[in-house]
Write a protein that holds these residues in place. Structure first.
Motif, PDB file in Angstrom:
ATOM      1  N   GLU A  32      -6.393   1.033  -7.987  1.00 38.50           N
ATOM      2  CA  GLU A  32      -5.381   0.320  -7.445  1.00 38.50           C
ATOM      3  C   GLU A  32      -5.086   0.456  -6.057  1.00 38.50           C
ATOM      4  O   GLU A  32      -5.105  -0.427  -5.415  1.00 38.50           O
ATOM      5  CB  GLU A  32      -4.510   0.487  -8.299  1.00 38.50           C
ATOM      6  CG  GLU A  32      -3.193  -0.480  -8.251  1.00 38.50           C
ATOM      7  CD  GLU A  32      -2.070  -0.232  -9.164  1.00 38.50           C
ATOM      8  OE1 GLU A  32      -0.886  -0.791  -8.707  1.00 38.50           O
ATOM      9  OE2 GLU A  32      -2.028   0.516 -10.308  1.00 38.50           O
ATOM     10  N   HIS A  33      -4.837   1.661  -5.892  1.00 36.04           N
ATOM     11  CA  HIS A  33      -4.795   1.969  -4.212  1.00 36.04           C
ATOM     12  C   HIS A  33      -5.748   1.397  -3.223  1.00 36.04           C
ATOM     13  O   HIS A  33      -5.507   0.682  -2.251  1.00 36.04           O
ATOM     14  CB  HIS A  33      -4.603   3.469  -4.045  1.00 36.04           C
ATOM     15  CG  HIS A  33      -4.133   3.793  -2.456  1.00 36.04           C
ATOM     16  ND1 HIS A  33      -2.932   3.509  -2.242  1.00 36.04           N
ATOM     17  CD2 HIS A  33      -4.820   4.361  -1.733  1.00 36.04           C
ATOM     18  CE1 HIS A  33      -2.815   3.809  -0.912  1.00 36.04           C
ATOM     19  NE2 HIS A  33      -4.112   4.566  -0.537  1.00 36.04           N
ATOM     20  N   ARG A  41      -5.346  -2.555  -3.071  1.00 35.78           N
ATOM     21  CA  ARG A  41      -4.298  -2.734  -2.315  1.00 35.78           C
ATOM     22  C   ARG A  41      -4.682  -2.567  -0.786  1.00 35.78           C
ATOM     23  O   ARG A  41      -4.211  -3.431   0.232  1.00 35.78           O
ATOM     24  CB  ARG A  41      -3.211  -2.000  -2.518  1.00 35.78           C
ATOM     25  CG  ARG A  41      -2.340  -2.363  -3.712  1.00 35.78           C
ATOM     26  CD  ARG A  41      -1.106  -1.693  -4.415  1.00 35.78           C
ATOM     27  NE  ARG A  41      -0.781  -1.967  -5.594  1.00 35.78           N
ATOM     28  CZ  ARG A  41       0.465  -1.954  -6.208  1.00 35.78           C
ATOM     29  NH1 ARG A  41       1.220  -1.307  -5.450  1.00 35.78           N
ATOM     30  NH2 ARG A  41       0.690  -2.225  -7.439  1.00 35.78           N
ATOM     31  N   VAL A  42      -5.444  -1.416  -0.440  1.00 38.68           N
ATOM     32  CA  VAL A  42      -5.692  -1.263   1.006  1.00 38.68           C
ATOM     33  C   VAL A  42      -6.943  -2.349   1.296  1.00 38.68           C
ATOM     34  O   VAL A  42      -6.814  -3.086   2.453  1.00 38.68           O
ATOM     35  CB  VAL A  42      -6.476  -0.036   1.104  1.00 38.68           C
ATOM     36  CG1 VAL A  42      -7.189   0.398   2.358  1.00 38.68           C
ATOM     37  CG2 VAL A  42      -5.557   1.212   0.728  1.00 38.68           C
ATOM     38  N   ALA A 102       2.825   1.605  -3.436  1.00 40.30           N
ATOM     39  CA  ALA A 102       1.448   2.141  -4.263  1.00 40.30           C
ATOM     40  C   ALA A 102       1.317   3.526  -4.479  1.00 40.30           C
ATOM     41  O   ALA A 102       1.183   4.073  -5.393  1.00 40.30           O
ATOM     42  CB  ALA A 102       0.338   1.145  -4.395  1.00 40.30           C
ATOM     43  N   GLY A 103       1.424   4.106  -2.941  1.00 41.94           N
ATOM     44  CA  GLY A 103       1.091   5.377  -2.740  1.00 41.94           C
ATOM     45  C   GLY A 103       2.026   6.372  -3.155  1.00 41.94           C
ATOM     46  O   GLY A 103       1.919   7.259  -3.769  1.00 41.94           O
ATOM     47  N   ALA A 149       0.113   5.256  -7.720  1.00 36.61           N
ATOM     48  CA  ALA A 149      -0.862   4.376  -8.287  1.00 36.61           C
ATOM     49  C   ALA A 149      -2.455   4.979  -8.402  1.00 36.61           C
ATOM     50  O   ALA A 149      -2.626   5.971  -7.468  1.00 36.61           O
ATOM     51  CB  ALA A 149      -1.184   3.294  -7.442  1.00 36.61           C
ATOM     52  N   GLU A 209      -6.310   5.584  -8.006  1.00 38.60           N
ATOM     53  CA  GLU A 209      -7.531   5.438  -7.019  1.00 38.60           C
ATOM     54  C   GLU A 209      -7.721   4.034  -6.724  1.00 38.60           C
ATOM     55  O   GLU A 209      -7.856   3.516  -5.859  1.00 38.60           O
ATOM     56  CB  GLU A 209      -8.475   6.332  -6.949  1.00 38.60           C
ATOM     57  CG  GLU A 209      -8.888   6.561  -5.611  1.00 38.60           C
ATOM     58  CD  GLU A 209     -10.289   7.678  -5.646  1.00 38.60           C
ATOM     59  OE1 GLU A 209     -11.452   7.486  -5.350  1.00 38.60           O
ATOM     60  OE2 GLU A 209      -9.756   8.712  -5.993  1.00 38.60           O
ATOM     61  N   VAL A 216       0.791  -1.158   0.036  1.00 41.40           N
ATOM     62  CA  VAL A 216      -0.051  -0.081  -0.068  1.00 41.40           C
ATOM     63  C   VAL A 216       0.875   1.267  -0.100  1.00 41.40           C
ATOM     64  O   VAL A 216       0.594   2.129  -0.838  1.00 41.40           O
ATOM     65  CB  VAL A 216      -1.039   0.178   1.119  1.00 41.40           C
ATOM     66  CG1 VAL A 216      -1.673   1.322   1.340  1.00 41.40           C
ATOM     67  CG2 VAL A 216      -1.990  -1.285   1.209  1.00 41.40           C
TER      68      VAL A 216
END
Length: 167
Positions: free
Chosen positions: A135-136, A139-140, A126-127, A131, A133, A123
């Protein structure tokens, strides 16, 4: 033996003597049971701070084992703990199975901790990589699932530890 970090020298000395006395008592009881019931396979262990646990196969009844314990306690007066737990062969086997289950659970907890940490790293990376929104968010969500699994496994391990302590 473990001692708390804030213990004084006197408290540490008492704790060490207390532990030595319990281990000595367990050794006396083990020797007495081997002498009294040579055909039996006997295990005597110090469990925590409150108990000495005996388990055995192939020989005496619980009443016979407790008779040896009572005689030993009378012989040694204050040197033998007043609280004793015994396990029948069936109880000893059940305890062994539960102990293995706990070891497996602890391994699963370690793996879940690794997965949770990897998901957190994912996460964060990716941030930082910018990445999008969706995709983020995915992952979250994966991180949350890994964390929930970790919490579930920790709760199961704590519950099993309580069961084992009561056995």
């Amino acid at each position: 033996m473990s001692t708390a970090p804030g213990m004084t020298a006197v408290e540490r000395d008492y704790a060490q003597r207390f532990d030595a006395r319990r281990k000595n008592a367990a050794g006396h009881w083990r020797t007495a049971l081997h002498r009294e019931f040579p055909e039996a396979r006997v295990s005597v262990r110090v469990d925590g701070r409150d108990y000495i646990t005996a388990s055995w196969t192939g020989g005496p009844s619980e009443a016979q084992v407790m008779a040896v314990f009572r005689a030993l306690r009378e012989e040694h007066q204050g040197g033998i703990p007043r609280t004793i737990r015994t396990r029948t062969p069936e109880e000893a086997e059940a305890h062994k199975v539960k102990t293995q289950e706990l070891a497996n659970l602890r391994q699963a907890v370690e793996e879940a901790e690794h997965n949770t940490n990897a998901a957190i790293d994912d996460v964060l990376s990716a941030g930082q990589a910018g990445a999008d929104e969706a995709e983020h968010a995915a992952r979250v969500e994966a991180m949350d699932r890994a964390n929930e699994e970790l919490d579930r496994l920790i709760a199961a391990a704590e519950e099993l530890e309580a069961v084992l302590k009561a056995m």
